[in-house]
Design a protein around this motif. Structure first.
Motif, PDB file in Angstrom:
ATOM      1  N   LEU A   1       2.828  10.481  -6.738  1.00  0.00           N
ATOM      2  CA  LEU A   1       4.051  11.111  -8.208  1.00  0.00           C
ATOM      3  C   LEU A   1       3.160  11.352  -9.183  1.00  0.00           C
ATOM      4  CD1 LEU A   1       7.200   8.325  -7.777  1.00  0.00           C
ATOM      5  CD2 LEU A   1       6.639  11.002  -7.682  1.00  0.00           C
ATOM      6  N   ALA A   2       1.661  10.401  -9.550  1.00  0.00           N
ATOM      7  CA  ALA A   2       1.267  11.031 -10.598  1.00  0.00           C
ATOM      8  C   ALA A   2       0.923  12.367 -10.338  1.00  0.00           C
ATOM      9  CB  ALA A   2      -0.187   9.719 -11.179  1.00  0.00           C
ATOM     10  N   PHE A   3       0.064  12.690  -9.149  1.00  0.00           N
ATOM     11  CA  PHE A   3      -0.729  13.925  -8.958  1.00  0.00           C
ATOM     12  C   PHE A   3       0.533  15.122  -9.307  1.00  0.00           C
ATOM     13  CE2 PHE A   3      -1.946  16.939  -5.971  1.00  0.00           C
ATOM     14  CZ  PHE A   3      -3.139  17.006  -6.407  1.00  0.00           C
TER      15      PHE A   3
ATOM     16  N   TYR B   1      13.922   2.012   3.672  1.00  0.00           N
ATOM     17  CA  TYR B   1      13.295   1.769   4.837  1.00  0.00           C
ATOM     18  C   TYR B   1      13.329   0.670   4.842  1.00  0.00           C
ATOM     19  CZ  TYR B   1      10.412   2.956   8.287  1.00  0.00           C
ATOM     20  OH  TYR B   1       9.866   3.571  10.049  1.00  0.00           O
ATOM     21  N   GLY B   2      12.348   0.409   4.186  1.00  0.00           N
ATOM     22  CA  GLY B   2      12.365  -1.214   4.118  1.00  0.00           C
ATOM     23  C   GLY B   2      13.677  -2.266   3.736  1.00  0.00           C
ATOM     24  N   ASN B   3      14.591  -1.926   4.165  1.00  0.00           N
ATOM     25  CA  ASN B   3      16.301  -2.856   3.845  1.00  0.00           C
ATOM     26  C   ASN B   3      16.565  -3.258   5.715  1.00  0.00           C
ATOM     27  OD1 ASN B   3      17.805  -3.968   2.975  1.00  0.00           O
ATOM     28  ND2 ASN B   3      19.294  -2.768   2.910  1.00  0.00           N
ATOM     29  N   ALA B   4      15.785  -2.886   6.603  1.00  0.00           N
ATOM     30  CA  ALA B   4      15.623  -3.931   7.778  1.00  0.00           C
ATOM     31  C   ALA B   4      15.726  -5.142   7.928  1.00  0.00           C
ATOM     32  CB  ALA B   4      15.114  -2.927   8.441  1.00  0.00           C
ATOM     33  N   LYS B   5      16.961  -5.193   8.584  1.00  0.00           N
ATOM     34  CA  LYS B   5      16.647  -6.756   8.643  1.00  0.00           C
ATOM     35  C   LYS B   5      16.805  -7.891  10.245  1.00  0.00           C
ATOM     36  CE  LYS B   5      18.526 -11.116   6.189  1.00  0.00           C
ATOM     37  NZ  LYS B   5      19.352 -11.332   5.066  1.00  0.00           N
TER      38      LYS B   5
ATOM     39  N   ALA C   1      12.746  12.788 -11.203  1.00  0.00           N
ATOM     40  CA  ALA C   1      13.734  12.689  -9.748  1.00  0.00           C
ATOM     41  C   ALA C   1      13.118  11.954  -8.475  1.00  0.00           C
ATOM     42  CB  ALA C   1      13.548  14.472 -10.532  1.00  0.00           C
ATOM     43  N   GLY C   2      11.388  12.285  -8.924  1.00  0.00           N
ATOM     44  CA  GLY C   2      10.709  12.209  -7.451  1.00  0.00           C
ATOM     45  C   GLY C   2      11.135  10.709  -7.322  1.00  0.00           C
ATOM     46  N   CYS C   3      10.461  10.078  -8.369  1.00  0.00           N
ATOM     47  CA  CYS C   3      10.219   8.625  -8.949  1.00  0.00           C
ATOM     48  C   CYS C   3      11.637   7.514  -7.923  1.00  0.00           C
ATOM     49  CB  CYS C   3       9.898   7.878 -10.073  1.00  0.00           C
ATOM     50  SG  CYS C   3       9.635   6.676 -10.512  1.00  0.00           S
ATOM     51  N   ALA C   4      12.708   8.321  -8.205  1.00  0.00           N
ATOM     52  CA  ALA C   4      14.322   8.017  -8.286  1.00  0.00           C
ATOM     53  C   ALA C   4      14.467   7.968  -6.457  1.00  0.00           C
ATOM     54  CB  ALA C   4      15.328   8.513  -9.111  1.00  0.00           C
ATOM     55  N   LEU C   5      14.027   8.928  -6.185  1.00  0.00           N
ATOM     56  CA  LEU C   5      13.713   9.237  -4.926  1.00  0.00           C
ATOM     57  C   LEU C   5      12.980   8.896  -3.916  1.00  0.00           C
ATOM     58  CD1 LEU C   5      14.323  13.025  -4.758  1.00  0.00           C
ATOM     59  CD2 LEU C   5      15.986  11.761  -3.987  1.00  0.00           C
ATOM     60  N   PHE C   6      11.952   8.431  -4.470  1.00  0.00           N
ATOM     61  CA  PHE C   6      10.909   7.748  -4.388  1.00  0.00           C
ATOM     62  C   PHE C   6      11.056   5.658  -4.001  1.00  0.00           C
ATOM     63  CE2 PHE C   6       7.443   4.638  -4.610  1.00  0.00           C
ATOM     64  CZ  PHE C   6       6.522   5.007  -3.069  1.00  0.00           C
ATOM     65  N   VAL C   7      11.363   5.794  -4.844  1.00  0.00           N
ATOM     66  CA  VAL C   7      11.798   4.586  -4.289  1.00  0.00           C
ATOM     67  C   VAL C   7      13.552   4.402  -3.643  1.00  0.00           C
ATOM     68  CG1 VAL C   7      13.510   2.142  -6.642  1.00  0.00           C
ATOM     69  CG2 VAL C   7      11.559   3.740  -6.860  1.00  0.00           C
ATOM     70  N   LEU C   8      14.314   5.170  -3.632  1.00  0.00           N
ATOM     71  CA  LEU C   8      15.518   5.389  -3.094  1.00  0.00           C
ATOM     72  C   LEU C   8      14.865   5.147  -1.086  1.00  0.00           C
ATOM     73  CD1 LEU C   8      18.247   5.134  -2.698  1.00  0.00           C
ATOM     74  CD2 LEU C   8      18.060   6.841  -3.082  1.00  0.00           C
TER      75      LEU C   8
ATOM     76  N   ARG D   1       0.380  -1.581   0.441  1.00  0.00           N
ATOM     77  CA  ARG D   1       0.048  -0.105  -0.172  1.00  0.00           C
ATOM     78  C   ARG D   1       1.006   1.019  -0.243  1.00  0.00           C
ATOM     79  NH1 ARG D   1      -0.544  -1.947   5.374  1.00  0.00           N
ATOM     80  NH2 ARG D   1       0.286  -0.282   6.871  1.00  0.00           N
ATOM     81  N   TRP D   2       2.103   1.124   0.728  1.00  0.00           N
ATOM     82  CA  TRP D   2       2.992   2.265   0.016  1.00  0.00           C
ATOM     83  C   TRP D   2       3.934   1.980  -1.170  1.00  0.00           C
ATOM     84  CZ3 TRP D   2       6.546   3.158   5.165  1.00  0.00           C
ATOM     85  CH2 TRP D   2       6.212   3.588   6.538  1.00  0.00           C
ATOM     86  N   TRP D   3       3.577   1.820  -1.592  1.00  0.00           N
ATOM     87  CA  TRP D   3       3.784   1.305  -2.752  1.00  0.00           C
ATOM     88  C   TRP D   3       2.792   3.034  -4.008  1.00  0.00           C
ATOM     89  CZ3 TRP D   3       8.639   1.817  -4.654  1.00  0.00           C
ATOM     90  CH2 TRP D   3       9.606   0.922  -3.691  1.00  0.00           C
TER      91      TRP D   3
END
Length: 158
Positions: free
Chosen positions: A30-32, A64-68, A52-59, A21-23
């Motif tokens: 980004l569409a908005f 953030y979701g890389n915690a293990k 550019a916003g898309c690249a920042l968002f994906v990064l 849901r975050w994605w």
């Protein structure tokens, strides 16, 4: 000589990825942004700004979701923190209410917290190391019972 944590198979291994849901919400945002900027600056520049916003968002989402959380090689690793099994106390799986209270009003400021707002349940691992100022680790997880059992089994194997 190889490091033992890479040789052994993890007893528990979980990556705390962000929910779908975050994605979806990010793509909608980004569409908005593209829709708003296309009227002000034209389609070419609007597409560049959105890219550019898309690249920042994906990064941001990947970082953030890389915690293990991993239990392997005689240690517990949560995010960037590690602790040897000999310093682990009892691990207790917490329900949603207890996890929320321990992360909020009942929290100890010295505790190590691995919080994720999209996870509701957690495990509290007591730390039995006099040199460590943290009295416990609070780890939010999708599988608190399995993590608590694995940590307690690791403790019992010593």
């Amino acid at each position: 000589m190889k490091n033992s944590r890479f040789v052994s198979t993890p007893a528990y291994d979980e990556r705390l990825t962000v929910p779908l849901r975050w994605w979806v919400q990010g793509v909608m945002l980004l569409a908005f942004i593209w829709f708003i900027t296309v009227f002000w600056v034209g389609p070419t520049l609007a597409s560049g700004i959105t890219a550019a916003g898309c690249a920042l968002f994906v990064l941001a989402m990947v970082a953030y979701g890389n915690a293990k959380i991993t239990v392997a090689g005689g240690e517990l690793q949560a995010g960037t923190a590690r602790i040897e099994a000999r310093f682990l106390g009892e691990a207790v799986a917490l329900d949603e209410t207890d996890a929320r209270h321990l992360a909020g009003r009942d929290a100890d400021a010295r505790a190590y917290l691995l919080l994720r707002p999209y996870l509701k349940r957690a495990v509290r691992v007591t730390i039995d190391d006099p040199a460590d100022p943290a009295p416990y680790w609070l780890l939010f997880t999708r599988h608190p019972v399995a993590l608590a059992k694995t940590v307690n089994a690791l403790r019992a194997s010593l």
